[in-house]
Every structure is written in C-alpha cells, then in structure tokens.
Design a protein around this motif. Structure first.
Motif, short mmCIF file in Angstrom:
data_model
loop_
_atom_site.label_atom_id
_atom_site.label_comp_id
_atom_site.label_asym_id
_atom_site.label_seq_id
_atom_site.Cartn_x
_atom_site.Cartn_y
_atom_site.Cartn_z
N GLY A 123 12.76 39.56 -5.04
CA GLY A 123 12.22 38.43 -5.80
C GLY A 123 12.36 38.58 -7.30
O GLY A 123 12.28 37.59 -8.04
N ASP A 124 12.57 39.82 -7.79
CA ASP A 124 12.78 40.02 -9.22
C ASP A 124 14.10 39.41 -9.66
O ASP A 124 15.07 39.41 -8.90
CB ASP A 124 12.78 41.51 -9.57
CG ASP A 124 11.40 42.14 -9.51
OD1 ASP A 124 10.40 41.39 -9.52
OD2 ASP A 124 11.32 43.38 -9.44
N GLU A 125 14.12 38.92 -10.88
CA GLU A 125 15.35 38.34 -11.43
C GLU A 125 15.97 39.27 -12.47
O GLU A 125 15.26 39.92 -13.25
CB GLU A 125 15.06 36.98 -12.05
CG GLU A 125 14.62 35.94 -11.02
CD GLU A 125 14.31 34.59 -11.62
OE1 GLU A 125 14.09 33.64 -10.84
OE2 GLU A 125 14.28 34.47 -12.86
N VAL A 126 17.29 39.33 -12.46
CA VAL A 126 18.04 40.14 -13.41
C VAL A 126 18.97 39.22 -14.18
O VAL A 126 19.78 38.49 -13.59
CB VAL A 126 18.85 41.23 -12.68
CG1 VAL A 126 19.69 42.04 -13.68
CG2 VAL A 126 17.92 42.15 -11.89
N LEU A 127 18.85 39.23 -15.50
CA LEU A 127 19.70 38.39 -16.34
C LEU A 127 21.03 39.10 -16.57
O LEU A 127 21.07 40.24 -17.04
CB LEU A 127 19.01 38.10 -17.68
CG LEU A 127 17.66 37.38 -17.61
CD1 LEU A 127 17.18 37.03 -19.02
CD2 LEU A 127 17.75 36.11 -16.76
N LEU A 139 25.26 44.51 -6.98
CA LEU A 139 24.25 45.56 -7.02
C LEU A 139 22.85 44.97 -7.11
O LEU A 139 21.90 45.50 -6.54
CB LEU A 139 24.50 46.50 -8.20
CG LEU A 139 25.74 47.39 -8.10
CD1 LEU A 139 25.87 48.27 -9.34
CD2 LEU A 139 25.68 48.27 -6.85
N VAL A 140 22.71 43.86 -7.83
CA VAL A 140 21.42 43.17 -7.88
C VAL A 140 21.04 42.68 -6.49
O VAL A 140 19.89 42.82 -6.05
CB VAL A 140 21.47 42.00 -8.89
CG1 VAL A 140 20.20 41.14 -8.78
CG2 VAL A 140 21.63 42.53 -10.31
N THR A 141 21.99 42.09 -5.77
CA THR A 141 21.74 41.64 -4.39
C THR A 141 21.34 42.81 -3.51
O THR A 141 20.41 42.70 -2.71
CB THR A 141 23.00 40.96 -3.83
OG1 THR A 141 23.31 39.82 -4.63
CG2 THR A 141 22.79 40.51 -2.39
N LEU A 142 22.04 43.92 -3.64
CA LEU A 142 21.73 45.11 -2.85
C LEU A 142 20.30 45.59 -3.09
O LEU A 142 19.61 46.04 -2.17
CB LEU A 142 22.72 46.23 -3.19
CG LEU A 142 22.58 47.53 -2.39
CD1 LEU A 142 22.86 47.29 -0.91
CD2 LEU A 142 23.54 48.59 -2.94
N ALA A 143 19.83 45.46 -4.33
CA ALA A 143 18.47 45.87 -4.67
C ALA A 143 17.42 44.86 -4.21
O ALA A 143 16.22 45.13 -4.32
CB ALA A 143 18.36 46.10 -6.17
N GLY A 145 17.18 41.82 -5.53
CA GLY A 145 16.86 40.92 -6.63
C GLY A 145 17.73 39.67 -6.64
O GLY A 145 18.58 39.47 -5.76
N LYS A 146 17.53 38.85 -7.65
CA LYS A 146 18.29 37.62 -7.81
C LYS A 146 19.03 37.69 -9.15
O LYS A 146 18.41 37.89 -10.20
CB LYS A 146 17.38 36.40 -7.78
CG LYS A 146 18.12 35.08 -8.03
CD LYS A 146 17.15 33.91 -8.11
CE LYS A 146 17.89 32.61 -8.45
NZ LYS A 146 16.95 31.47 -8.58
#
Length: 393
Positions: A123-127, A139-143, A145-146
């Motif tokens: 649920g966390d977002e990464v810019l 890598l964001v998807t793997l973690a 996140g969005k």
C-alpha cells in the motif's frame, strides 16, 4: 491437481519481462549488429582489480564474509563518503557519523531491492521520476508497494513542484537517480538541495542511486580539490546513498556495490541480506578494495568525447537534452515522422543497429535510449544510421 501457474504470486504476475529483452529478440537474426543498447563499458576491468581478486582466490579467501562486507572495503567506503560529505554523512574527521551505517551489497540493484523490501509495506507509494531505470518499478512491485510516476519531461530534471503534484499520505519513498539512466541528465546542485530538503520536511526516505557517479562530464560541485557531480547527500543525512563498481570499473558481472545511510535502516537491510544474498562475493570484495585506488579519469575523458560525438551528430535532427553524465542519450523521435519510438526502433533494427524504445523506461513512447559505451567507429556508424532513418521516415 497441481497447476504450476496457480503457484505464482500476483506480485510476480505484476512484473513483466524486460522490454530490453524484446529488442534482443527482434535482433536475434542480425549479424554483427551495431549495438547501442547495452549499458556496459566497452573497456575491461583494470588489471590491478583482476590481480587482487585472483590473489584472494589463491590465498583461500573463498568463504563467506561478514554479511555487511569485509572490513577493508567498508573502511575504504567510510573514508570516501566521510570525506565527500563531512557535514551530513561524515563526522567531520574523515569518517562516518555514529548514526550512519555501511553495507556492501551485490551490486546497486541488490542494494535497491534490500532497501525497498526493508522500508516499503503493501500500500505504500514510491515516487519514481519518469523516465526511470527499468528495474525501479518492478522492485517496488516486488516489495508490495505502488509506483507513482513523476513526469520530468522535457528537461528530465526532478523538481519539488513535480513531486508535490504526486505526493499523497501514502507516499513513503522517493527514488532519485543522478547521473540518470536512461537520459544521461545530471541533477543540478539546486535540484539536489531542494529535493533533499523537501523529503526531510515530508518525512520521506530518499534513495539516491548514483551508480554512474564517476561518469560526469560537466562537474557542478567542488569538494576541496576534488570535483564531483552534485548529490542530495550534500544536503541531508536522512537518505540512502547507493554507489557501485559495475560502471566505473567495468565490473558489471562481478556484482558489487554499497549503501551508506541511517544506521537503523542499514542494519535492517543487513539482516535481510543475511537471509537472501548472504554477502557480496568474497573475492570480488577484495577486488573492490584495489579498485578504489585506481584513477579512472582517462576513461571518463574518453567517454566525454563519445558524448560530444552523440550531441554533434544528432543535434539538428533530433530533439536532445544534452547528457551530462552516465553513457546514455535519450533523443526524441521527430514528430513529423508520425511514429512511436517503438516503431522507429524497429526501423533502426532493420538497419542492423540496436537501440531501446523509450517505453521500456517511461510511461511515454516518444523517445529512445542510446548507449554510447562502444567503440568510436561503431558509435559513429550507428549515429549515422539513426539520422538517416529519421530523414527518410
């Protein structure tokens, strides 16, 4: 009844195969193509580095190392970063501050994966600035996140205004890459300062990917007698600084990098590395110690000339933001051609030249990436083909 497909997680299904692989598939039948696609230096690993790694093997240094890396390499990194950033990550005396940690990783990509797994929850977002290095969103998807894309067209400079337009209460991390892959753009000192201070004010973690830190062609920041590209680490200690050996020393297959940042986060990354990578390859770490004593400025100078060739040959035909570092350029396909970057790349591949369409690195398909990490003769020939295809349509 067993079904292999049903075993695969939704997280992995959300990760597609690299678009770069698709280009290679298109080019599989080409004979001796002009390869302007691969992000790997065209020079070899320095002999001193090879000798140090070979000696380590011969001396029996083939066991696991400490998870965080061998002491000699961590000490070298600590001295380098402490000297370069004395007022943030350093202690003002040539070392790191007590609350700053060091982790030797299996490449910067390994460090990125550890960092995101350690800090990003579902649920966390990464810019992520767009265009971006192809690995970031996956890598964001793997973690769990969005990925939220921050449009940086047309000059590819990340600004606070652009970040503000994308930040939400779910934002946790900002990815920063300078010099940039795929654009070759180097962040200005003002941009580094503004982004670092904005992240601090928002309570966000900044991941600064600086794998191309030595490949800077217009030095914009001075540190005593040493000139370097700007870094947000000059303005904040609340970030993870990531650098490595793959590009500077052509050690792409050796898998060696490091992370410097808040000790509380680095310790968790170290714990995660213990149960994943275990440690960076032992003999490679000894090679890394030797590498840090080698002056690579002559290679950087040679790549400056390659960059100049790219700008000279493509300007006038393509809209191009002048690369200030790395070894990439990101030209825009002329709008008058009436085709996407993917379509343009397909035509170029028909002429035996490999480049990568921009949609591999972006939500847009208007540009394409050139890597000028090749011989000058190959580069000149490939650039001539690009111009010719653009003119013929």
């Amino acid at each position: 009844m067993f079904n292999a497909e049903s075993m695969i997680t939704e997280r992995l299904k959300g990760i597609d195969a690299s678009g770069i692989r698709k280009v290679f598939d298109l080019a599989a039948k080409l004979k001796d193509p002009i390869n302007l696609s691969i992000g790997q230096p065209d020079f070899d690993v320095p002999d001193e580095v090879k000798a140090a790694a070979a000696k380590a093997i011969s001396d029996g240094m083939n066991s696991y190392t400490q998870t965080q890396g061998i002491a000699d390499l961590r000490d070298k990194v600590s001295l380098l970063i402490g000297h370069e950033f004395p007022n943030t990550l350093g202690n003002g005396q040539g070392g790191l501050s007590d609350d700053t940690g060091v982790l030797i990783t299996s490449g910067v990509s390994g460090g990125l994966m550890l960092a995101l797994l350690a800090t990003v929850q579902p649920g966390d977002e990464v810019l992520i600035p767009d265009p971006y290095f192809v690995m970031y969103k996956h890598l964001v998807t793997l973690a769990g996140g969005k990925a939220v894309y921050v449009d940086t067209y047309p000059d590819f400079q990340l600004t606070v205004e652009k970040l503000e337009a994308c930040v939400t209460e779910k934002t946790k991390v900002v990815l920063f890459n300078t010099p940039s892959n795929p654009t070759g753009v180097v962040a200005t000192s003002d941009a580094c300062k503004a982004v670092a201070e904005w992240c601090e004010a928002k309570g966000l973690l900044l991941l600064s990917d600086e794998i191309y830190d030595e490949f800077c062609y217009e030095k914009v920041v001075g540190n005593d007698d040493e000139m370097r590209c700007a870094s947000p680490a000059s303005y904040s200690k609340n970030l993870l600084l990531m650098r490595g050996y793959s590009k500077t020393y052509a050690m792409t297959g050796w898998r060696l990098g490091y992370v410097v940042g808040p000790k509380a986060i680095v310790e968790q990354m170290t714990k995660l590395q213990q149960y994943s990578f275990v440690c960076a390859p032992s003999m490679v770490q000894f090679g890394g110690v030797a590498a840090m004593d080698i002056d690579m400025s002559s290679y950087v100078e040679a790549y400056t000339k390659k960059r100049d060739m790219v700008v000279e040959k493509l300007s006038g035909t393509f809209e191009l933001t002048k690369p200030g570092g790395a070894f990439y350029a990101f030209p825009k396909v002329p709008e008058g051609l009436g085709m996407t970057a993917t379509q343009f790349v397909e035509k170029v591949i028909e002429r035996n030249v490999l480049v990568i369409p921009g949609n591999v690195f972006s939500q847009r398909d208007t540009h394409f990436r050139i890597s000028y990490a090749c011989s000058n003769d190959k580069l000149a020939a490939g650039l001539d083909v690009l111009v010719d295809v653009a003119k013929q349509g």
